[in-house]
Design a protein around this motif. Structure first.
Motif, PDB file in Angstrom:
ATOM      1  N   PRO A 179     -32.100  25.421  41.528  1.00  0.00           N
ATOM      2  CA  PRO A 179     -31.587  24.864  40.631  1.00  0.00           C
ATOM      3  C   PRO A 179     -30.758  23.611  40.802  1.00  0.00           C
ATOM      4  CG  PRO A 179     -31.343  26.969  40.315  1.00  0.00           C
ATOM      5  CD  PRO A 179     -32.095  26.932  41.434  1.00  0.00           C
ATOM      6  N   THR A 180     -30.219  23.485  42.230  1.00  0.00           N
ATOM      7  CA  THR A 180     -29.602  22.338  42.758  1.00  0.00           C
ATOM      8  C   THR A 180     -30.215  21.091  42.915  1.00  0.00           C
ATOM      9  OG1 THR A 180     -29.727  22.815  44.946  1.00  0.00           O
ATOM     10  CG2 THR A 180     -27.765  23.817  43.952  1.00  0.00           C
ATOM     11  N   VAL A 181     -31.737  21.170  43.018  1.00  0.00           N
ATOM     12  CA  VAL A 181     -32.452  19.994  42.873  1.00  0.00           C
ATOM     13  C   VAL A 181     -32.374  19.634  41.635  1.00  0.00           C
ATOM     14  CG1 VAL A 181     -34.910  19.326  43.099  1.00  0.00           C
ATOM     15  CG2 VAL A 181     -33.867  21.000  44.694  1.00  0.00           C
ATOM     16  N   VAL A 182     -32.519  20.368  40.545  1.00  0.00           N
ATOM     17  CA  VAL A 182     -32.538  19.841  39.240  1.00  0.00           C
ATOM     18  C   VAL A 182     -31.282  19.144  38.973  1.00  0.00           C
ATOM     19  CG1 VAL A 182     -32.577  20.711  36.708  1.00  0.00           C
ATOM     20  CG2 VAL A 182     -34.073  22.145  38.261  1.00  0.00           C
ATOM     21  N   SER A 183     -30.339  19.566  39.202  1.00  0.00           N
ATOM     22  CA  SER A 183     -28.874  19.139  38.915  1.00  0.00           C
ATOM     23  C   SER A 183     -28.881  17.533  39.674  1.00  0.00           C
ATOM     24  CB  SER A 183     -27.805  19.778  39.166  1.00  0.00           C
ATOM     25  OG  SER A 183     -27.666  20.350  40.652  1.00  0.00           O
ATOM     26  N   ASN A 184     -29.539  17.650  41.023  1.00  0.00           N
ATOM     27  CA  ASN A 184     -29.548  16.390  41.735  1.00  0.00           C
ATOM     28  C   ASN A 184     -30.448  15.301  41.155  1.00  0.00           C
ATOM     29  OD1 ASN A 184     -29.711  17.484  45.425  1.00  0.00           O
ATOM     30  ND2 ASN A 184     -28.099  17.195  43.582  1.00  0.00           N
ATOM     31  N   ALA A 185     -31.597  15.634  40.341  1.00  0.00           N
ATOM     32  CA  ALA A 185     -32.270  14.815  39.847  1.00  0.00           C
ATOM     33  C   ALA A 185     -31.497  14.370  38.485  1.00  0.00           C
ATOM     34  CB  ALA A 185     -33.672  15.535  39.089  1.00  0.00           C
ATOM     35  N   LEU A 215     -38.496  14.967  34.727  1.00  0.00           N
ATOM     36  CA  LEU A 215     -39.568  16.097  35.131  1.00  0.00           C
ATOM     37  C   LEU A 215     -40.068  15.511  36.589  1.00  0.00           C
ATOM     38  CD1 LEU A 215     -41.251  17.462  32.038  1.00  0.00           C
ATOM     39  CD2 LEU A 215     -39.445  18.438  33.392  1.00  0.00           C
ATOM     40  N   ASP A 216     -40.517  14.151  36.550  1.00  0.00           N
ATOM     41  CA  ASP A 216     -41.152  13.691  37.656  1.00  0.00           C
ATOM     42  C   ASP A 216     -40.201  13.775  38.624  1.00  0.00           C
ATOM     43  OD1 ASP A 216     -43.573  13.186  36.412  1.00  0.00           O
ATOM     44  OD2 ASP A 216     -43.219  11.005  36.179  1.00  0.00           O
ATOM     45  N   ALA A 217     -39.049  13.345  38.666  1.00  0.00           N
ATOM     46  CA  ALA A 217     -38.187  13.504  39.900  1.00  0.00           C
ATOM     47  C   ALA A 217     -37.735  15.090  39.933  1.00  0.00           C
ATOM     48  CB  ALA A 217     -36.695  12.996  39.272  1.00  0.00           C
ATOM     49  N   ILE A 218     -37.612  15.816  39.243  1.00  0.00           N
ATOM     50  CA  ILE A 218     -37.604  17.261  39.577  1.00  0.00           C
ATOM     51  C   ILE A 218     -38.683  17.792  40.319  1.00  0.00           C
ATOM     52  CG2 ILE A 218     -37.429  19.445  38.851  1.00  0.00           C
ATOM     53  CD1 ILE A 218     -35.830  18.667  36.293  1.00  0.00           C
ATOM     54  N   LEU A 219     -39.871  17.464  40.122  1.00  0.00           N
ATOM     55  CA  LEU A 219     -41.177  17.842  40.749  1.00  0.00           C
ATOM     56  C   LEU A 219     -41.111  17.221  42.042  1.00  0.00           C
ATOM     57  CD1 LEU A 219     -43.792  19.486  40.941  1.00  0.00           C
ATOM     58  CD2 LEU A 219     -45.004  17.711  39.550  1.00  0.00           C
ATOM     59  N   ALA A 220     -40.938  16.098  42.194  1.00  0.00           N
ATOM     60  CA  ALA A 220     -41.023  15.470  43.534  1.00  0.00           C
ATOM     61  C   ALA A 220     -39.870  16.152  44.399  1.00  0.00           C
ATOM     62  CB  ALA A 220     -40.799  14.002  43.273  1.00  0.00           C
ATOM     63  N   LEU A 266     -22.059  29.977  48.172  1.00  0.00           N
ATOM     64  CA  LEU A 266     -21.447  29.441  47.022  1.00  0.00           C
ATOM     65  C   LEU A 266     -21.302  28.095  47.322  1.00  0.00           C
ATOM     66  CD1 LEU A 266     -19.662  29.954  44.554  1.00  0.00           C
ATOM     67  CD2 LEU A 266     -17.641  30.466  46.117  1.00  0.00           C
ATOM     68  N   LEU A 267     -21.151  27.336  48.282  1.00  0.00           N
ATOM     69  CA  LEU A 267     -21.019  25.784  48.366  1.00  0.00           C
ATOM     70  C   LEU A 267     -22.172  25.276  48.045  1.00  0.00           C
ATOM     71  CD1 LEU A 267     -18.764  25.593  51.650  1.00  0.00           C
ATOM     72  CD2 LEU A 267     -17.864  24.882  49.305  1.00  0.00           C
ATOM     73  N   ILE A 268     -23.430  25.795  48.504  1.00  0.00           N
ATOM     74  CA  ILE A 268     -24.562  25.305  47.788  1.00  0.00           C
ATOM     75  C   ILE A 268     -24.763  25.328  46.405  1.00  0.00           C
ATOM     76  CG2 ILE A 268     -27.099  25.564  48.052  1.00  0.00           C
ATOM     77  CD1 ILE A 268     -26.792  26.874  50.873  1.00  0.00           C
ATOM     78  N   ALA A 269     -24.342  26.416  45.810  1.00  0.00           N
ATOM     79  CA  ALA A 269     -24.386  26.512  44.286  1.00  0.00           C
ATOM     80  C   ALA A 269     -23.343  25.435  43.886  1.00  0.00           C
ATOM     81  CB  ALA A 269     -24.176  28.116  43.883  1.00  0.00           C
ATOM     82  N   ALA A 270     -22.316  25.122  44.487  1.00  0.00           N
ATOM     83  CA  ALA A 270     -21.481  24.362  43.875  1.00  0.00           C
ATOM     84  C   ALA A 270     -21.987  22.798  43.882  1.00  0.00           C
ATOM     85  CB  ALA A 270     -20.159  24.357  44.758  1.00  0.00           C
ATOM     86  N   ILE A 271     -22.877  22.449  44.603  1.00  0.00           N
ATOM     87  CA  ILE A 271     -23.580  21.121  44.714  1.00  0.00           C
ATOM     88  C   ILE A 271     -23.998  20.956  42.838  1.00  0.00           C
ATOM     89  CG2 ILE A 271     -25.630  19.843  45.042  1.00  0.00           C
ATOM     90  CD1 ILE A 271     -25.691  21.087  47.825  1.00  0.00           C
ATOM     91  N   ALA A 272     -24.556  21.874  42.106  1.00  0.00           N
ATOM     92  CA  ALA A 272     -24.662  21.744  40.881  1.00  0.00           C
ATOM     93  C   ALA A 272     -23.367  21.383  39.811  1.00  0.00           C
ATOM     94  CB  ALA A 272     -25.319  23.001  40.419  1.00  0.00           C
ATOM     95  N   LEU A 273     -22.347  21.929  40.470  1.00  0.00           N
ATOM     96  CA  LEU A 273     -21.111  21.375  39.849  1.00  0.00           C
ATOM     97  C   LEU A 273     -20.804  20.089  39.927  1.00  0.00           C
ATOM     98  CD1 LEU A 273     -18.864  24.879  40.318  1.00  0.00           C
ATOM     99  CD2 LEU A 273     -19.947  24.154  38.214  1.00  0.00           C
ATOM    100  N   TYR A 274     -20.781  19.662  41.241  1.00  0.00           N
ATOM    101  CA  TYR A 274     -20.587  18.227  41.340  1.00  0.00           C
ATOM    102  C   TYR A 274     -21.524  17.353  40.552  1.00  0.00           C
ATOM    103  CZ  TYR A 274     -20.425  14.144  44.213  1.00  0.00           C
ATOM    104  OH  TYR A 274     -20.014  12.848  44.644  1.00  0.00           O
ATOM    105  N   ASP A 275     -22.670  17.608  40.600  1.00  0.00           N
ATOM    106  CA  ASP A 275     -23.831  16.975  39.732  1.00  0.00           C
ATOM    107  C   ASP A 275     -23.399  16.989  38.299  1.00  0.00           C
ATOM    108  OD1 ASP A 275     -25.202  16.468  42.223  1.00  0.00           O
ATOM    109  OD2 ASP A 275     -26.600  18.123  41.779  1.00  0.00           O
ATOM    110  N   ALA A 276     -23.104  18.028  38.153  1.00  0.00           N
ATOM    111  CA  ALA A 276     -22.805  17.875  36.474  1.00  0.00           C
ATOM    112  C   ALA A 276     -21.599  17.283  36.124  1.00  0.00           C
ATOM    113  CB  ALA A 276     -22.277  19.695  36.038  1.00  0.00           C
ATOM    114  N   ILE A 277     -20.386  17.229  37.282  1.00  0.00           N
ATOM    115  CA  ILE A 277     -19.341  16.412  36.500  1.00  0.00           C
ATOM    116  C   ILE A 277     -19.871  14.929  36.724  1.00  0.00           C
ATOM    117  CG2 ILE A 277     -17.094  15.475  37.601  1.00  0.00           C
ATOM    118  CD1 ILE A 277     -16.908  18.114  38.991  1.00  0.00           C
ATOM    119  N   LEU A 278     -20.748  14.503  37.480  1.00  0.00           N
ATOM    120  CA  LEU A 278     -21.057  13.049  37.541  1.00  0.00           C
ATOM    121  C   LEU A 278     -21.989  12.596  36.385  1.00  0.00           C
ATOM    122  CD1 LEU A 278     -22.001  12.505  41.313  1.00  0.00           C
ATOM    123  CD2 LEU A 278     -19.777  11.977  40.062  1.00  0.00           C
TER     124      LEU A 278
END
Length: 295
Positions: free
Chosen positions: A24-30, A47-52, A252-264
Motif C-alpha cells: 500500500p505504501t507503493v500505491v501512496s508513493n505513486a 495504474l501504470d505507475a503503481i504496477l511499475a 509502523l514507520l514503514i506504514a507511516a510512509i503512506a501518511l506522509y504521501d497522503a499529506i502531500l
C-alpha cells in the motif's frame, strides 16, 4: 531442509519474500509522485505507475533475500530461503525478472520514465548488493524511495520539479531514519539513536506545507497530526527497547510512509478520492503486516 536444497518458492514464502504487506505504501508513493508533478490523477497513468513500482518493490525485496541468504542462514534462519521454503536460484531469477519488467514498463512510457526507471533499478541493485557491507545503506534505500516519486512523475511525462524534489527529499529523510533502525532489528535493540533525528525533517516539512496550503490545509493538518502520533509511538518503542519493540516500530514507520504521501497529495490539491486512497494505505499496511511480516 537447507536453502541449497529447496526447489520451489512456496506460496507463503512468495508473499514473505516480497514483503507484500508494505505494497500500500507503493500505491501512496505513486499518488504522491503524480500529485507533486502537477499531473492529472487519471486512472491510466496512476495504474501504470503503481504496477511499475510494485514490480520494482517486490523484485527488489526478492533480490534482498537472495543476496542475504548465507547471512540469514546464520542470523535469521526463519527466513524463507534458509528454512527451505524457497530456492535461492529461483528467488534470484524471480527478482531480476520483476525488476526488468519494471524497467520495461517505465521505458514504455517514454524517455523520462525510462531514465527514472533505470535509475531506480540501479539504486535497488546497489542496495541489495551492498547493504550488509556499507554504513551508507540507509542512504541508498532513501534514494530508492526518492526515485519512486520521480519515476511515477516521469512515467506521466513530467520531469521532476521543485515541489516533487522537496517532497521526495522529505521521504528520503523518513526512509533513512527508519532504515537505520531496521538495520538493528535482528538484534531487537537500538544502539545508535542519532539517525532518528532525520524523522523530524518530513514532520517539519509537511507541517509547513499544510499551513501554507489552500484547500488542502484542513486535511493536511489532520493527517499531519496522525503522522506525528505514529512517529511518536514508533520512537517510544525504539527508546523503550522492550522485546519486540524495534521490529514493531520499524513496521509502523514503514506504514507511516503512506501518511506522509497522503499529506502531500492533500496539500498539492489532489482530488478527494486520491487523498482518501492515500490515507487508507496507512491502515491497510498495518492490517496486512499482521498477516505477512513487513520487515
Amino acid at each position: 531442509m537447507g536453502f541449497a536444497t529447496a526447489v520451489l518458492i512456496r506460496p507463503r514464502a512468495a508473499l514473505v519474500l516480497g514483503r507484500v504487506s508494505n505494497l500500500p505504501t507503493v500505491v501512496s508513493n505513486a499518488l504522491a509522485g503524480l500529485a507533486l508533478a502537477g499531473t492529472t490523477l487519471a486512472p491510466a497513468p496512476l495504474l501504470d505507475a503503481i504496477l511499475a513500482l510494485t514490480l520494482f518493490y517486490v523484485g527488489g525485496m526478492y533480490l534482498n533475500d537472495a543476496f542475504d541468504a548465507a547471512v540469514d542462514a546464520r542470523g535469521r534462519p526463519g527466513r524463507p530461503i534458509p528454512r527451505g521454503d524457497a530456492a535461492r536460484g529461483a528467488v534470484f531469477v524471480a527478482g531480476f525478472a520483476l525488476v526488468a519488467l519494471g524497467v520495461a514498463l517505465a521505458a514504455h512510457s517514454g524517455p523520462v520514465g525510462a531514465a527514472s526507471g533505470t535509475a531506480l533499478a540501479v539504486a535497488i541493485l546497489l542496495y541489495d548488493v551492498l547493504h550488509k557491507k556499507t554504513a551508507l545503506a540507509p542512504v541508498i534505500m532513501g534514494v530508492c524511495r526518492f526515485l519512486a516519486y520521480a519515476m511515477a512523475a516521469g512515467m506521466a511525462g513530467a520531469p521532476p520539479g521543485t515541489a516533487l524534489l522537496l517532497g521526495a527529499a522529505g521521504l528520503f529523510c523518513h526512509v533513512v531514519g527508519l532504515t537505520c533502525a531496521a538495520r538493528q532489528e535482528a538484534y531487537d535493540r537500538l544502539e545508535r539513536a542519532w539517525p532518528l533525528a532525520m524523522l523530524a525533517v518530513p514532520l517539519l516539512g509537511t507541517l509547513a506545507a499544510s499551513l501554507q496550503a489552500g484547500g488542502g490545509t484542513v486535511a493536511g493538518l489532520a493527517l499531519w497530526i496522525v503522522l506525528l502520533a505514529a512517529t511518536a509511538v514508533a520512537l517510544f518503542r525504539l527508546f523503550r527497547r522492550a522485546p519486540g519493540d524495534v521490529p514493531r516500530a520499524v513496521a509502523l514507520l514503514i506504514a507511516a510512509i503512506a501518511l506522509y504521501d497522503a499529506i502531500l497529495v492533500a496539500v498539492g490539491g489532489g482530488p478527494g478520492w486520491a487523498v482518501a486512497l492515500a490515507t487508507l494505505c496507512f491502515p491497510a499496511t498495518l492490517a496486512l503486516q499482521r498477516l505477512v511480516p513487513g520487515t
